[in-house]
Design a protein around this motif. Structure first.
Motif, PDB file in Angstrom:
ATOM      1  N   SER A  21       0.809  -1.212   0.000  1.00 42.08           N
ATOM      2  CA  SER A  21       0.000   0.000   0.000  1.00 42.08           C
ATOM      3  C   SER A  21       0.843   1.262   0.000  1.00 42.08           C
ATOM      4  O   SER A  21       0.514   2.229  -0.684  1.00 42.08           O
ATOM      5  CB  SER A  21      -0.957   0.013   1.195  1.00 42.08           C
ATOM      6  N   GLN A  57      -8.781   0.676   1.819  1.00 42.97           N
ATOM      7  CA  GLN A  57      -9.375   0.648   3.163  1.00 42.97           C
ATOM      8  C   GLN A  57      -9.101   1.938   3.925  1.00 42.97           C
ATOM      9  O   GLN A  57      -9.859   2.311   4.811  1.00 42.97           O
ATOM     10  CB  GLN A  57      -8.842  -0.538   3.966  1.00 42.97           C
ATOM     11  N   ASP A  58      -8.022   2.620   3.587  1.00 42.74           N
ATOM     12  CA  ASP A  58      -7.637   3.855   4.246  1.00 42.74           C
ATOM     13  C   ASP A  58      -8.365   5.030   3.579  1.00 42.74           C
ATOM     14  O   ASP A  58      -8.270   5.216   2.361  1.00 42.74           O
ATOM     15  CB  ASP A  58      -6.121   4.029   4.142  1.00 42.74           C
ATOM     16  N   ASP A  60      -7.872   8.298   3.559  1.00 40.81           N
ATOM     17  CA  ASP A  60      -7.030   9.278   2.866  1.00 40.81           C
ATOM     18  C   ASP A  60      -6.588   8.754   1.507  1.00 40.81           C
ATOM     19  O   ASP A  60      -6.580   9.493   0.518  1.00 40.81           O
ATOM     20  CB  ASP A  60      -5.809   9.645   3.713  1.00 40.81           C
ATOM     21  N   ARG A  61      -6.217   7.487   1.459  1.00 45.65           N
ATOM     22  CA  ARG A  61      -5.807   6.895   0.181  1.00 45.65           C
ATOM     23  C   ARG A  61      -7.009   6.759  -0.745  1.00 45.65           C
ATOM     24  O   ARG A  61      -6.923   7.051  -1.936  1.00 45.65           O
ATOM     25  CB  ARG A  61      -5.136   5.551   0.428  1.00 45.65           C
TER      26      ARG A  61
END
Length: 117
Positions: A21, A57-58, A60-61
């Motif tokens: 990631s 899942q994040d 911000d990403r």
């Protein structure tokens, strides 16, 4: 970079337990700078589907991704992103002899191919 062009994130899918990631995030950040766009469309194929779902899942990403295409990869409980918030296209095939856990993803746009692998 031209509208409609593709850039490939190449990674060692055989690397034991590697977390990809962070590397994918660096790759996407560089594309955003290069293109001047605020988001990309992401496609994950085969094991790249797992990398993409983990990346998304994040929050911000995920904010850097407008749409996600899940191609010839394993099924999931819902669309990609926090709370399934990324519009997800799931392309899968009954003729895929590599992926055992394949099928529709509830809430995604699903396209099942009969014989294509």
């Amino acid at each position: 970079m031209c509208e409609g062009s593709f850039s490939a994130f190449d990674w060692n899918s055989l690397g034991p337990g590697a977390e990809h990631s962070a590397d994918l995030d660096i790759f996407i950040d560089a594309l955003l700078v290069e293109t001047g766009h605020s988001q990309v469309n992401l496609m994950g194929h085969s094991a790249g589907g797992g990398v993409s779902y983990a990346y998304l899942q994040d929050a911000d990403r995920a904010s850097k991704v407008a749409h996600y295409a899940h191609i010839g990869s394993f099924s999931n409980d819902g669309p990609a992103g926090p709370d399934g918030g990324i519009p997800t296209l799931n392309l899968w095939s009954e003729g895929d002899f590599v992926i055992d856990d394949k099928g529709d993803i509830e809430g995604a746009t699903n396209v099942m191919l009969v014989t294509e692998d």
